[in-house]
Design a protein around this motif. Structure first.
Motif, mmCIF file in Angstrom:
data_model
loop_
_atom_site.group_PDB
_atom_site.id
_atom_site.type_symbol
_atom_site.label_atom_id
_atom_site.label_comp_id
_atom_site.label_asym_id
_atom_site.label_seq_id
_atom_site.Cartn_x
_atom_site.Cartn_y
_atom_site.Cartn_z
ATOM 1 N N ASP A 70 11.331 -9.669 4.378
ATOM 2 C CA ASP A 70 11.138 -8.642 3.347
ATOM 3 C C ASP A 70 10.792 -9.270 1.995
ATOM 4 O OD1 ASP A 70 11.634 -6.609 5.132
ATOM 5 O OD2 ASP A 70 13.756 -6.389 4.597
ATOM 6 N N LEU B 33 7.220 -10.775 2.254
ATOM 7 C CA LEU B 33 6.267 -9.665 2.362
ATOM 8 C C LEU B 33 6.043 -9.024 0.995
ATOM 9 C CD1 LEU B 33 4.502 -7.757 3.946
ATOM 10 C CD2 LEU B 33 6.546 -6.438 4.567
ATOM 11 N N SER B 34 7.124 -8.794 0.261
ATOM 12 C CA SER B 34 7.009 -8.221 -1.078
ATOM 13 C C SER B 34 6.260 -9.160 -2.018
ATOM 14 C CB SER B 34 8.413 -7.927 -1.639
ATOM 15 O OG SER B 34 8.341 -7.498 -2.983
ATOM 16 N N ALA C 240 2.493 -9.437 -0.816
ATOM 17 C CA ALA C 240 1.815 -8.151 -0.993
ATOM 18 C C ALA C 240 1.471 -7.938 -2.466
ATOM 19 C CB ALA C 240 2.707 -7.015 -0.481
ATOM 20 N N HIS D 208 -0.235 -3.075 -0.079
ATOM 21 C CA HIS D 208 0.964 -2.244 0.118
ATOM 22 C C HIS D 208 1.229 -2.204 1.618
ATOM 23 C CE1 HIS D 208 1.012 -0.922 -4.071
ATOM 24 N NE2 HIS D 208 -0.302 -0.772 -3.971
ATOM 25 N N LEU D 209 2.197 -3.015 2.057
ATOM 26 C CA LEU D 209 2.418 -3.188 3.489
ATOM 27 C C LEU D 209 3.889 -3.026 3.843
ATOM 28 C CD1 LEU D 209 0.212 -6.372 3.964
ATOM 29 C CD2 LEU D 209 -0.343 -4.103 4.837
ATOM 30 N N THR D 210 4.112 -2.496 5.033
ATOM 31 C CA THR D 210 5.445 -2.489 5.636
ATOM 32 C C THR D 210 5.346 -3.234 6.961
ATOM 33 O OG1 THR D 210 5.009 -0.375 6.745
ATOM 34 C CG2 THR D 210 6.060 -0.290 4.567
ATOM 35 N N ILE D 211 6.501 -3.552 7.550
ATOM 36 C CA ILE D 211 6.489 -4.265 8.828
ATOM 37 C C ILE D 211 7.115 -3.399 9.910
ATOM 38 C CG2 ILE D 211 8.664 -5.426 8.267
ATOM 39 C CD1 ILE D 211 7.607 -7.816 9.947
ATOM 40 N N ALA D 212 6.479 -3.382 11.059
ATOM 41 C CA ALA D 212 6.986 -2.591 12.182
ATOM 42 C C ALA D 212 8.238 -3.244 12.753
ATOM 43 C CB ALA D 212 5.909 -2.480 13.265
ATOM 44 N N ASP E 212 -1.784 -0.205 6.429
ATOM 45 C CA ASP E 212 -0.578 -0.304 5.610
ATOM 46 C C ASP E 212 0.576 -0.971 6.328
ATOM 47 O OD1 ASP E 212 -1.857 1.031 3.540
ATOM 48 O OD2 ASP E 212 -1.289 3.014 4.313
ATOM 49 N N THR E 213 0.376 -1.415 7.567
ATOM 50 C CA THR E 213 1.453 -2.025 8.343
ATOM 51 C C THR E 213 1.134 -3.489 8.631
ATOM 52 O OG1 THR E 213 1.956 0.092 9.400
ATOM 53 C CG2 THR E 213 2.817 -1.897 10.459
#
Length: 469
Positions: free
Chosen positions: A342, A345-346, A349, A355-359, A392-393
């Motif tokens: 996290d 990634l932050s 990004a 602007h991404l999230t992780i599955a 976005d993922t």
């Protein structure tokens, strides 16, 4: 009680030399004399002279003082920190004025009054101390500006962890940082030893002073002493200006020596002497410089084994590891992986304006991987995924199958972990197989394989040599 200080008296009259020596030896620790001004350069090179009493006339029947001005300029050119007092039996006001303008601190008429001479010499020593302090601060400022221009002033990432293993590390750092005890940080490559060093410095009482770093693994024999202790202009062919060494730059702060296990035995003795004496002498210099540092060292080698094998000095090991901080490998603190993912990634990004999230499935995949390159490998993997992901993922599959992927042997095209040989749990054997697999994947490209494993090129080459690959 004699005062600390070194003084040189230069006069062609032996009676003057004897009189000056008998008087000054009562008050100062080191008094040297010579009747030949051509000896001055050699004496300055071999002894830390602070004050020189210099006659102005050496040729018989000469009263002009030109010789004194000539040697005054030579002394100032050789070492501007030396304070010179000119002496002559043929004095007048204009000669005294010219002497001061030329760089002399004072002008003494012969024969002198003892009290007047002692007062002039005492003032000269005070002036010398002031010049030395100004020169030291100037060199430190210039050196720090150069060091900051060559590298960032602080770590790129935060030192993170919430696992029990990392909480123990933080607790040790908190206790040790408040002292000036030397600290040895150990752990595999990529575990965050440099971040730990910065954390120690920031938690210490020296936090307002600099933390100076040096990678010992990158030093060649020819630049070792120059990098650590500095050098004087002309000390060797490429020494075109004075250079301040890392010890002096770190004065009042902390000195971080990374990859210490790579230091050759000959240099280990030199480093040990500097740590014991708290003094260094620049290459080509004669004056020792007092240093006040807090030493932090790091290595991914087992130094105890190196001592047993005769590759590392036991007395140096005792000196550097008053407190040892061992950083756990990432596979030993897998509960920290979601936190680190996290965080990176932050970070990336934001860096790449994504602007991404992780599955959840990809997060689990990252948690199941053994990460031989530790946190460094993880950060590289996340950065690459941020760059290559679409939408976005964050999709770890975006790096699968790429020639320069950070996870060359860890995942297959179906996003499942590759099954490793399970005939052994010996970490050294597993590491050898992983390095071999990375090299094979990258078709022998050492740079790509090192990056994929989260290793520096130096660390990669050491493993190639270790495993005869």
């Amino acid at each position: 009680m004699k005062q600390a200080g070194s003084i040189l008296v230069v006069d062609d009259n032996p009676d003057i030399l004897i009189a000056a020596r008998l008087l000054l030896k009562q008050h100062y620790q080191i008094v040297k004399t010579t009747d030949n001004p051509f000896d001055i350069e050699a004496i300055i090179k071999s002894h830390p002279i602070e004050v020189i009493l210099l006659d102005m006339n050496f040729t018989q029947d000469s009263i002009s003082g030109k010789e004194g001005f000539y040697w005054l300029k030579k002394i100032i050119a050789q070492d501007p920190s030396i304070v010179v007092l000119l002496m002559t039996a043929y004095s007048d006001i204009q000669l005294a004025v010219d002497a001061i303008k030329s760089g002399a601190a004072d002008f003494i008429a012969k024969p002198w009054q003892n009290d007047q001479l002692l007062a002039a010499v005492a003032a000269a020593f005070a002036h010398a101390k002031d010049k030395q302090q100004v020169n030291k601060l100037t060199r430190q400022t210039q050196g720090l500006n150069q060091a900051l221009s060559e590298s960032q002033s602080g770590p790129t990432f935060d030192f993170l962890g919430q696992s029990a293993a990392m909480q123990q590390v933080f607790n040790t750092i908190e206790k040790a940082a408040q002292t000036d005890a030397n600290i040895l940080i150990t752990g595999e490559s990529g575990t965050g030893k440099e971040l730990a060093a910065h954390a120690i410095h920031q938690a210490s009482l020296r936090r307002d002073n600099p933390l100076i770093s040096l990678d010992m693994g990158s030093l060649s024999d020819s630049v070792f002493e120059s990098e650590l202790f500095g050098h004087k202009k002309g000390a060797f062919t490429d020494a075109k200006a004075d250079k301040v060494g890392r010890f002096e730059l770190a004065h009042g702060g902390s000195l971080f020596l990374d990859e210490l296990g790579n230091l050759p035995l000959a240099h280990q003795a030199t480093l040990l002497a500097a740590l014991q004496n708290r003094q260094i002498t620049p290459v080509g210099g004669s004056k020792p410089v007092d240093v006040d540092i807090r030493l932090i060292c790091a290595t991914n080698d087992n130094l105890s084994d190196s001592v047993a094998q005769g590759r590392f000095r036991q007395d140096l090991l005792y000196r550097i590891n008053t407190i040892e901080v061992r950083l756990p490998a990432l596979r030993e603190r897998t509960s920290d992986i979601p936190l680190l993912v996290d965080y990176y990634l932050s970070h990336f990004a934001k860096k790449y304006k994504r602007h991404l999230t992780i599955a959840p499935c990809d997060m689990q995949l990252l948690c199941d991987y053994t990460w031989p390159g530790n946190v460094r490998e993880l950060s590289h993997a996340i950065e690459r995924a941020v760059i290559l992901s679409e939408g976005d993922t964050l999709n770890i599959a975006t790096v699968v199958g790429q020639p320069s992927t950070n996870m060359p042997a860890a995942f297959n095209s179906a996003n499942e972990p590759i099954t490793q040989d399970t005939d052994t749990f010996d970490l050294e054997i597993i590491e050898q197989r992983t390095v071999r697999a990375a090299l094979k994947h990258h078709q022998g490209n050492v740079s790509h394989a090192a990056k994929a494993l989260g290793l520096t090129r130096g660390a990669m080459y050491r493993r190639l040599e270790k495993y005869n690959l």
